[in-house]
Enzyme design. Structure first.
Site, PDB file in Angstrom:
ATOM      1  N   LYS A  36       0.832  -1.211   0.000  1.00  0.00           N
ATOM      2  CA  LYS A  36       0.000   0.000   0.000  1.00  0.00           C
ATOM      3  C   LYS A  36       0.869   1.265   0.000  1.00  0.00           C
ATOM      4  CE  LYS A  36      -0.778  -0.259   4.948  1.00  0.00           C
ATOM      5  NZ  LYS A  36      -1.339  -1.175   5.936  1.00  0.00           N
ATOM      6  N   TYR A 260      15.402  30.133   9.258  1.00  0.00           N
ATOM      7  CA  TYR A 260      14.206  30.717   9.875  1.00  0.00           C
ATOM      8  C   TYR A 260      14.254  30.581  11.398  1.00  0.00           C
ATOM      9  CZ  TYR A 260      12.044  30.766   5.258  1.00  0.00           C
ATOM     10  OH  TYR A 260      11.753  31.002   3.947  1.00  0.00           O
TER      11      TYR A 260
END
Ligand SMILES: *Cc1c(COP(=O)(O)O)cnc(C)c1O
Length: 372
Positions: A36, A260
């Site tokens: 999956k 940042y």
């Protein structure tokens, strides 16, 4: 031409892992390989081709699209959908020969109607909830449901299965689930209801619960050489490596900051490399200020926060590293290794999330492909 960020998939390692799983469970137990989310981010087609070559009996997928992709690639073996979908999609199961999980009557009715149209019997797997609290019927609801299914003559009962929520942390609970499941199987047999396949074992089941094999197992994560829990005792080979290139290097003077939030502050003069990978590529923001990477066989730390498309690496005084050098985010570099499990632990998540979130847009390069 190689891009600035890419994933290498070593299908030879996949072969070794499936070999390992086979040696653990023995030749009488069928393997339903779980593919999956595009084979846990590894790429469903190449992984399926290799596993098919290795003699895997069946594939488990998470959605209709994945099953159709496998059919379009020419795979003709069994595909089991491990989730449930809306009944409007019932026709796809018949058209593409996909084995559904059945967990409600209206879906079963629709499936039967579609099968009747082309007079083709559809095998189905029924899900029992022995403690996962997700899909499926409770054990005492199974027999009444199967009685109702009898009128749908185009459905055949092929599999009965259950799933473990805590096979890593709760041995007693898992064994209690197994006892419930085994008792159900026995009770159904006394009522002359017999399935071809009974399955319960995920990766943890395969490694830690030999009594969970029944006649089919459903390994996912260990196929890819990754451990669902750190203390799992099994030797596996990681299949996936995640790499990016240094696109820029600069010198930073003491007191200057990087990135940042200005969370990295240079204590002394240091070289800082900018690498072309960020959280949008699936390198988690939670790795800010804590992850390690490998360059030229050496370990370095991330400087500051992970950006959308970039990370910065503190090279210290190292003069050897240059623009264009390869940074290993997951994988081996000489004698050093960073694993998906390491990223998971630094980012306080699980390795499943690390590999499945590596952007699908990043190219995968396959090593040791199947001989087409
Ligand atoms: C994902 C999944 C598996 C595989 O789990 P792993 O922990 O990756 O081995 C097995 N069974 C079901 C029903 C699943 O959804």
């Amino acid at each position: 031409m190689r891009r600035q960020v890419w994933v290498d998939i070593d299908l030879g390692a996949l072969s070794d892992n499936i070999g390992k799983i086979k040696s653990i469970v023995g030749s009488s137990v069928k393997i339903l390989a779980v593919l999956k989310q595009s084979a846990y981010g590894h790429g469903i087609i190449q992984v399926a081709r290799k596993l098919y070559e290795e003699g895997v009996d069946a594939f488990g997928v998470g959605g209709i699209n994945e099953a159709i992709q496998l059919r379009e690639d020419g795979y003709r073996g069994q595909i089991i959908l491990l989730s449930i979908v809306s009944k409007e999609l019932a026709a796809f199961f018949i058209r593409f020969g996909i084995t559904p999980t059945v967990a409600d009557l209206s879906f079963a009715r629709e499936l039967n109607r579609e099968a009747l149209k082309i007079k083709k019997v559809v095998p189905v797997h029924i899900k029992v909830d022995t403690g996962m609290g997700r899909l499926g019927f409770y054990p005492d609801q199974i027999y009444p449901f199967l009685e109702k299914l009898k009128k749908f003559s185009w459905l055949s009962l092929e599999g009965l299965y259950t799933h473990f929520p805590a096979a890593d942390t709760n041995f007693n609970f898992t064994n209690r689930q197994l006892n419930i499941f085994r008792k159900l199987i026995k009770d159904l047999k006394t009522k002359s209801i017999d399935f071809n396949y009974y399955h319960s074992a995920n990766s943890l089941g395969v490694v830690n619960y030999p009594n969970s094999y029944l006649n089919m197992v459903r390994p996912g994560l260990i196929l890819y050489g990754i451990k669902p829990s750190a203390d799992l005792r099994v030797e596996l080979k990681p299949v996936l490596s995640f790499k990016a290139k240094i696109i820029f290097i600069k010198e930073i003077l003491p007191g200057k900051t990087v990135g940042y939030g200005r969370e990295f502050i240079a204590k002394k003069k240091t070289r800082v490399a900018t690498v072309s990978v960020g959280y949008a590529d699936g390198y988690p923001w939670a790795l800010s200020n804590c992850a390690k990477v490998l360059i030229k066989g050496k370990i370095f730390s991330i400087a500051g926060r992970v950006c959308m498309d970039h990370i910065m690496i503190d090279l210290g005084q190292d003069k050897e590293i240059k623009k264009g050098d390869v940074v290993t985010l997951i994988g081996k570099d000489q004698d050093k290794e960073v694993k998906a499990e390491d990223l998971a632990s630094w980012a306080q998540t699980i390795p499943y999330e690390i590999v499945t979130r590596i952007s699908r847009e990043i190219p995968r390069y396959y090593l040791n492909k199947s001989t087409d």
